[in-house]
Design an enzyme around this catalytic site. Sequence first.
Site, PDB file in Angstrom:
ATOM      1  N   ILE A 107      24.115   9.440 -19.973  1.00 51.99           N
ATOM      2  CA  ILE A 107      25.151  10.471 -19.969  1.00 51.99           C
ATOM      3  C   ILE A 107      26.517   9.871 -20.266  1.00 51.99           C
ATOM      4  O   ILE A 107      27.347  10.464 -20.962  1.00 51.99           O
ATOM      5  CB  ILE A 107      25.182  11.196 -18.610  1.00 51.99           C
ATOM      6  N   TYR A 153      19.232   7.870  -3.027  1.00 51.79           N
ATOM      7  CA  TYR A 153      19.852   8.449  -4.220  1.00 51.79           C
ATOM      8  C   TYR A 153      20.570   9.757  -3.884  1.00 51.79           C
ATOM      9  O   TYR A 153      21.735   9.958  -4.265  1.00 51.79           O
ATOM     10  CB  TYR A 153      18.803   8.708  -5.308  1.00 51.79           C
ATOM     11  N   LYS A 164      24.727  10.719  -3.975  1.00 53.53           N
ATOM     12  CA  LYS A 164      25.292  11.794  -4.788  1.00 53.53           C
ATOM     13  C   LYS A 164      26.016  12.834  -3.931  1.00 53.53           C
ATOM     14  O   LYS A 164      27.028  13.409  -4.351  1.00 53.53           O
ATOM     15  CB  LYS A 164      24.189  12.441  -5.627  1.00 53.53           C
TER      16      LYS A 164
END
Length: 305
Positions: free
Chosen positions: A25, A175, A179
């Site tokens: 990204i 993870y 986030k």
Amino acid sequence: MTWNPADLPDSTRTVVAVSGANAGIGFWTAYQLAGAGASVLLLTRNAERADAAVRAIRAHVPAADLTVVPLDVADLSSVRDAGARLAELPRLDVLVNNAGVIHAPRHREQTVDGLELVTGTNFFGSFALTAAAMPALERTAGSRVVSLGSLATLLVRLDTDDLQLERRYSAWAAYATSKIMLTSFAFELDRRLRARGSTTRSLVAHPGYSISGRTRTVPGVNEPSRFDRFVDTLQTPFTQSKEAGAWPIVRAAIDPDAVGGSFYAPRFLVRGEPVVARPAKVTTNPRIASAIWAEAEVATGMPLL
């Protein structure tokens, strides 16, 4: 407004720093912003991959203004060095906090600074980079910090008493926690910037379910195998390319109508054009955000605001 990624606003006087810009990204974000005329600083860990990214962008935009800045977000000394370079810039219109790890290790590991590896990479590094770059951001009227969210924020509960997962670790929890922390921080950053009268704004964007096998081949940047292409093509109904995944980030970065504190996401959650969406409730709670902020200042040794 309807956002058309094929017709981006002119950004010829915009200076943007993108962490993790050599792949995924981050690369497509840098690629699209350079195509809109922005001067782009590619903050990357791997020099060889950074060179490949620069070549790929210049093949698309021959006159692109690109600068490579070494950055390893899992190493706070590297973050401070990169942040110092950003802080010296005459202007910095946008900082994109993209760099991080997706595939967390099965067992808990630590960064060179003794932080849990995934939260250290995905959140604490970005927090420290933002803190270091803030002088340049605040002297640039209307500047923005864009942090990358994730669908994972919808799927776990956050334990504010164990943010570095010392008691209960799993790859998935690490993870998702990282986030949630980054997204929560981003919204809190916007609240605190407003409270101090700053014109800098903070936004969040998530790329949906964007995968390599549905993304065009770019030598040295995106080179999925035939098997990856086959498997990822089977997921076509609910996935998109990483090029499309960059759209929400690019919109948050340069849409003239973007508002601080906004959350951009694909229209259909996992795919589609970028629209303003509703973030996970846990990420908008000021009490949780304050706990995360305090943890970050202690963990990084870098006060912010």
